[in-house]
Motif scaffolding. Structure first.
Motif, PDB file in Angstrom:
ATOM      1  N   PRO A 127       5.846  13.296  -6.586  1.00  0.00           N
ATOM      2  CA  PRO A 127       4.928  14.126  -7.372  1.00  0.00           C
ATOM      3  C   PRO A 127       4.130  15.056  -6.473  1.00  0.00           C
ATOM      4  N   THR A 128       3.680  16.149  -7.030  1.00  0.00           N
ATOM      5  CA  THR A 128       2.910  17.129  -6.271  1.00  0.00           C
ATOM      6  C   THR A 128       1.519  17.273  -6.862  1.00  0.00           C
ATOM      7  N   SER A 129       0.648  17.882  -6.082  1.00  0.00           N
ATOM      8  CA  SER A 129      -0.725  18.085  -6.508  1.00  0.00           C
ATOM      9  C   SER A 129      -1.247  19.352  -5.859  1.00  0.00           C
ATOM     10  N   THR A 130      -2.111  20.059  -6.572  1.00  0.00           N
ATOM     11  CA  THR A 130      -2.708  21.265  -6.003  1.00  0.00           C
ATOM     12  C   THR A 130      -3.840  20.934  -5.050  1.00  0.00           C
ATOM     13  N   SER A 131      -4.273  19.671  -5.037  1.00  0.00           N
ATOM     14  CA  SER A 131      -5.431  19.293  -4.211  1.00  0.00           C
ATOM     15  C   SER A 131      -5.030  18.454  -3.012  1.00  0.00           C
ATOM     16  N   GLY A 132      -3.775  18.533  -2.577  1.00  0.00           N
ATOM     17  CA  GLY A 132      -3.349  17.778  -1.414  1.00  0.00           C
ATOM     18  C   GLY A 132      -1.991  17.145  -1.635  1.00  0.00           C
ATOM     19  N   THR A 133      -1.481  16.490  -0.616  1.00  0.00           N
ATOM     20  CA  THR A 133      -0.191  15.829  -0.690  1.00  0.00           C
ATOM     21  C   THR A 133      -0.338  14.474  -1.369  1.00  0.00           C
ATOM     22  N   VAL A 134       0.483  14.226  -2.376  1.00  0.00           N
ATOM     23  CA  VAL A 134       0.452  12.938  -3.063  1.00  0.00           C
ATOM     24  C   VAL A 134       1.162  11.914  -2.176  1.00  0.00           C
ATOM     25  N   ALA A 135       0.460  10.849  -1.812  1.00  0.00           N
ATOM     26  CA  ALA A 135       1.006   9.834  -0.903  1.00  0.00           C
ATOM     27  C   ALA A 135       1.335   8.532  -1.606  1.00  0.00           C
ATOM     28  N   GLY A 136       1.106   8.453  -2.918  1.00  0.00           N
ATOM     29  CA  GLY A 136       1.458   7.245  -3.648  1.00  0.00           C
ATOM     30  C   GLY A 136       0.303   6.275  -3.805  1.00  0.00           C
ATOM     31  N   ARG A 137       0.633   5.126  -4.406  1.00  0.00           N
ATOM     32  CA  ARG A 137      -0.379   4.104  -4.656  1.00  0.00           C
ATOM     33  C   ARG A 137      -0.344   3.074  -3.541  1.00  0.00           C
ATOM     34  N   PRO A 138      -1.453   2.835  -2.843  1.00  0.00           N
ATOM     35  CA  PRO A 138      -1.468   1.873  -1.743  1.00  0.00           C
ATOM     36  C   PRO A 138      -1.045   0.477  -2.194  1.00  0.00           C
ATOM     37  N   ASP A 139      -0.323  -0.219  -1.320  1.00  0.00           N
ATOM     38  CA  ASP A 139       0.151  -1.570  -1.581  1.00  0.00           C
ATOM     39  C   ASP A 139      -0.654  -2.537  -0.721  1.00  0.00           C
ATOM     40  N   PRO A 140      -1.492  -3.385  -1.298  1.00  0.00           N
ATOM     41  CA  PRO A 140      -2.319  -4.291  -0.492  1.00  0.00           C
ATOM     42  C   PRO A 140      -1.497  -5.292   0.311  1.00  0.00           C
ATOM     43  N   ARG A 141      -0.210  -5.501  -0.042  1.00  0.00           N
ATOM     44  CA  ARG A 141       0.633  -6.371   0.772  1.00  0.00           C
ATOM     45  C   ARG A 141       1.098  -5.665   2.054  1.00  0.00           C
ATOM     46  N   VAL A 142       0.809  -4.374   2.143  1.00  0.00           N
ATOM     47  CA  VAL A 142       1.109  -3.596   3.345  1.00  0.00           C
ATOM     48  C   VAL A 142      -0.201  -3.159   3.996  1.00  0.00           C
ATOM     49  N   ALA A 143      -0.971  -2.364   3.262  1.00  0.00           N
ATOM     50  CA  ALA A 143      -2.241  -1.873   3.786  1.00  0.00           C
ATOM     51  C   ALA A 143      -3.124  -1.424   2.626  1.00  0.00           C
ATOM     52  N   GLU A 144      -4.271  -2.021   2.513  1.00  0.00           N
ATOM     53  CA  GLU A 144      -5.266  -1.558   1.542  1.00  0.00           C
ATOM     54  C   GLU A 144      -5.890  -0.278   2.079  1.00  0.00           C
ATOM     55  N   ILE A 145      -6.119   0.677   1.191  1.00  0.00           N
ATOM     56  CA  ILE A 145      -6.676   1.965   1.608  1.00  0.00           C
ATOM     57  C   ILE A 145      -7.909   2.268   0.776  1.00  0.00           C
ATOM     58  N   ARG A 146      -8.919   2.764   1.431  1.00  0.00           N
ATOM     59  CA  ARG A 146     -10.099   3.232   0.729  1.00  0.00           C
ATOM     60  C   ARG A 146     -10.562   4.541   1.366  1.00  0.00           C
ATOM     61  N   ILE A 147     -11.449   5.223   0.678  1.00  0.00           N
ATOM     62  CA  ILE A 147     -12.015   6.486   1.159  1.00  0.00           C
ATOM     63  C   ILE A 147     -13.463   6.238   1.556  1.00  0.00           C
ATOM     64  N   ALA A 148     -13.796   6.654   2.771  1.00  0.00           N
ATOM     65  CA  ALA A 148     -15.126   6.362   3.306  1.00  0.00           C
ATOM     66  C   ALA A 148     -15.786   7.632   3.820  1.00  0.00           C
ATOM     67  N   ALA A 149     -17.111   7.593   3.859  1.00  0.00           N
ATOM     68  CA  ALA A 149     -17.856   8.685   4.470  1.00  0.00           C
ATOM     69  C   ALA A 149     -17.580   8.673   5.972  1.00  0.00           C
ATOM     70  N   PRO A 150     -17.175   9.799   6.570  1.00  0.00           N
ATOM     71  CA  PRO A 150     -16.788   9.802   7.986  1.00  0.00           C
ATOM     72  C   PRO A 150     -17.876   9.325   8.936  1.00  0.00           C
ATOM     73  N   GLU A 151     -19.129   9.581   8.609  1.00  0.00           N
ATOM     74  CA  GLU A 151     -20.208   9.225   9.540  1.00  0.00           C
ATOM     75  C   GLU A 151     -20.693   7.789   9.349  1.00  0.00           C
ATOM     76  N   THR A 152     -20.824   7.350   8.100  1.00  0.00           N
ATOM     77  CA  THR A 152     -21.408   6.030   7.838  1.00  0.00           C
ATOM     78  C   THR A 152     -20.367   4.952   7.577  1.00  0.00           C
ATOM     79  N   HIS A 153     -19.125   5.343   7.281  1.00  0.00           N
ATOM     80  CA  HIS A 153     -18.028   4.431   6.935  1.00  0.00           C
ATOM     81  C   HIS A 153     -18.238   3.750   5.583  1.00  0.00           C
ATOM     82  N   GLU A 154     -19.225   4.190   4.819  1.00  0.00           N
ATOM     83  CA  GLU A 154     -19.473   3.588   3.510  1.00  0.00           C
ATOM     84  C   GLU A 154     -18.425   4.068   2.504  1.00  0.00           C
ATOM     85  N   PRO A 155     -17.945   3.159   1.618  1.00  0.00           N
ATOM     86  CA  PRO A 155     -16.937   3.556   0.624  1.00  0.00           C
ATOM     87  C   PRO A 155     -17.462   4.642  -0.305  1.00  0.00           C
ATOM     88  N   LEU A 156     -16.576   5.556  -0.678  1.00  0.00           N
ATOM     89  CA  LEU A 156     -16.913   6.628  -1.612  1.00  0.00           C
ATOM     90  C   LEU A 156     -16.255   6.369  -2.959  1.00  0.00           C
TER      91      LEU A 156
END
Length: 562
Positions: A355-384
């Motif tokens: 699938p494609t997106s106008t707001s970036g490359t679609v990378a799929g749905r993260p698999d927690p059996r491989v790697a959980e992914i979250r989005i964090a503030a670059p400076e504080t590392h707090e989840p967004l």
């Protein structure tokens, strides 16, 4: 000598993944041995020499392990491996795992300057290298490094051709009697492999992975692309010594009991021939390789036998390439977002074209059996919250132990609770799908290979005719990106692209790191923060709005050699 490698993930997390079955809780050689016992004559490797079954491979592995042990290689020792993609690379991988040693593979073609840094920082005690591969004399070059690398004692030379003076012939080790060999039983959460990634540092990063992280975390990635659960037959169009290639021996063989289809050297014709002859279930490569294959595809030879999946990673995948590849290969094209640092996410088998997106490359749905992914503030590392753009961070079964010999990188890229900072920008949408929108770190990905601009800039700035240099990537339809350099000349006569290439070659940088376009400028434009304004320089190089600003005193067009 044993390198200290500390696990930066909480121990209770590692244990929980073994308890719930996410990770196997066995070392790689034990996993491979179980696969061999289960199917003695299944083909393990298909290469230029033909077929090699699991039982024949295991005997060679035990012979090599016996010989290496006699040379003093012990559990926990780091051993470098610089071999082309054939059965010998697989034998070396498994023999080192059987000894409980740590493999440090790096691809053929890497020069001695880079090899010296890797071996020294990893405190390698030995290195296994090719005597001659496409004109490169790696074994002889690495033998010359022994006086410069205090820990390095042994160089094993792998033919063709005679072993250089002072090296140990591979053939001698394979004549060892394996009858009395007893494999080590290392902790499955201890290091087994060091992945090398250029990243955004001046020197390549080295990342230590455990048996469980490879066979478990990375193994679960491939499992998600094997819908029938049968042993896969994987054609690798990337070096086994790369991070992507770590899905070879450890995952395809040890975890899944499959078959590796290997090419000593990639060419589009050889790759297409391998698809037709060996009918792989999975083809793994970078978009550039597939674009080259599509250009050479002769439809008069008939349709290609359809794999289960064409898995493309290492560089951004554009929609045009994805659609053409899906049609030519007759299978789903999987867009893989991942890195040696410890992140993995892919678009799966649900659609033929990602699938494609106008707001970036679609990378799929993260698999927690491989790697959980979250989005964090670059400076504080707090989840967004979902929908907000921030730094992509990752933690899960495939998370590496640590960076090797680089506590500064651990401090920079690992959070106190073990999350890996990727340096990439992205967001998670309301459905939990990851969109990659940019990079905080500035690397150039040429045909799937990472090039560090900092490393090239450092060497170029030592050229007598260069006052300043800034390297950056510019888009290219074949390679994805190519490296360009913007130079401020020291005198009235600016250096040529060829002169800069000769200077880099003399400094030990291999050809793939040489700039392919030169832009001579009167001065380097700066941002408000006082840093080089790469955006303006990129506009000048590509003919964008910034091309008419600040003046350009000369330019050399893009080289077209792939």
């Amino acid at each position: 000598m044993t390198l200290t490698l500390n696990d930066l993930l909480p121990a209770e997390l590692r244990r929980s993944w073994v308890v719930d079955g996410t990770c196997p809780g066995l070392d790689l050689y034990s996993l491979f041995r179980a696969r061999q016992i289960a199917d003695l004559h299944r083909t393990a490797v298909l290469d230029a020499k033909g077929k090699l079954c699991y039982t024949a491979l295991d005997r060679k592995v035990r012979c090599l392990a016996t010989g290496l042990r006699a040379l003093g290689v012990a559990e926990g020792d780091v051993v470098g491996v610089q071999l082309p993609d054939n059965r010998n690379a697989v034998i070396a991988d498994l023999a080192l795992a059987a000894l409980g040693a740590v493999a440090l593979p790096f691809p053929v073609g890497r020069g001695p300057l880079e090899a010296e840094g890797l071996l020294r920082r990893a405190e390698a005690v030995a290195v296994i290298a090719a005597t001659d591969h496409r004109g490169s004399r790696h074994a002889a070059d690495l033998r010359a490094l022994v006086p410069k690398v205090p820990s390095l004692r042994t160089v094993v030379a792998v033919g063709p051709g005679p072993a250089p003076e002072g090296t140990t012939p591979w053939t001698d080790l394979l004549r060892s009697d394996p009858g009395g060999f007893v494999p080590a039983r290392p902790d499955p959460d201890s290091a087994v492999r060091i992945l090398v990634s250029s990243g955004s540092e001046a020197e390549p990063k080295m990342v230590a992975y455990s048996h469980n992280a490879l066979a478990g975390g990375r193994g679960n990635f491939l499992a998600s692309l094997v819908p029938d659960g049968k042993p896969p037959r994987c054609l690798f169009l990337v070096p086994l010594a790369s991070a992507f290639g770590s899905n070879g021996t450890a995952v395809t063989l040890a975890r899944h009991g499959g078959t590796l289809v290997l090419l000593d050297h990639f060419s589009p014709d050889a790759a297409l021939a391998a698809v037709r002859e060996h009918r792989p279930t999975h083809v793994l490569g970078v978009p550039t390789a597939v674009r080259m294959m599509l250009e050479r595809l002769d439809t008069t030879d008939g349709a290609l036998p359809a794999p289960t999946a064409l898995v493309l990673g290492g560089a951004p995948l554009d929609e045009t390439t994805a659609r053409a590849a899906a049609e030519a290969f007759g299978c789903p094209v999987v867009n893989l977002y991942g890195s040696a640092d410890g992140v993995n996410c892919h678009t799966g088998l649900g659609s033929k074209v990602p699938p494609t997106s106008t707001s970036g490359t679609v990378a799929g749905r993260p698999d927690p059996r491989v790697a959980e992914i979250r989005i964090a503030a670059p400076e504080t590392h707090e989840p967004l919250p979902d929908g907000e753009i921030g730094e992509i961070v990752s933690r899960g079964p495939m998370t590496p132990l640590c960076y090797v010999g680089a506590p500064d990188l651990d401090a920079r890229y690992r959070t106190p609770d073990g999350w890996v900072r990727t340096g990439d920008l992205g967001r998670l949408d309301a459905d939990g799908v990851l969109h990659v929108v940019g990079r905080l770190k500035d690397i150039v990905i040429r045909g799937g290979a990472n090039i560090s601009p900092a490393e090239v800039e450092r060497e170029l700035r030592s050229h007598p005719e260069v006052r300043d240099a800034v390297c950056l990537g510019i888009p290219d339809p074949l390679m994805g990106e190519r490296l360009a350099v913007c130079v401020v000349a020291r005198g009235e006569e600016p250096p040529t692209l060829e002169a800069l290439g000769r200077h880099l070659a003399a400094a030990g940088l291999e050809r793939r790191k040489h700039p392919e376009r030169l832009l001579v400028v009167a001065e380097i434009p700066l941002t408000a923060a006082g840093k080089p304004d790469r955006a303006i320089l990129r506009e000048r190089l590509t003919g964008g709005p910034g091309a008419t600003r600040h003046g350009v005193s000369g330019a050399v067009p893009l080289a077209r050699t792939p």
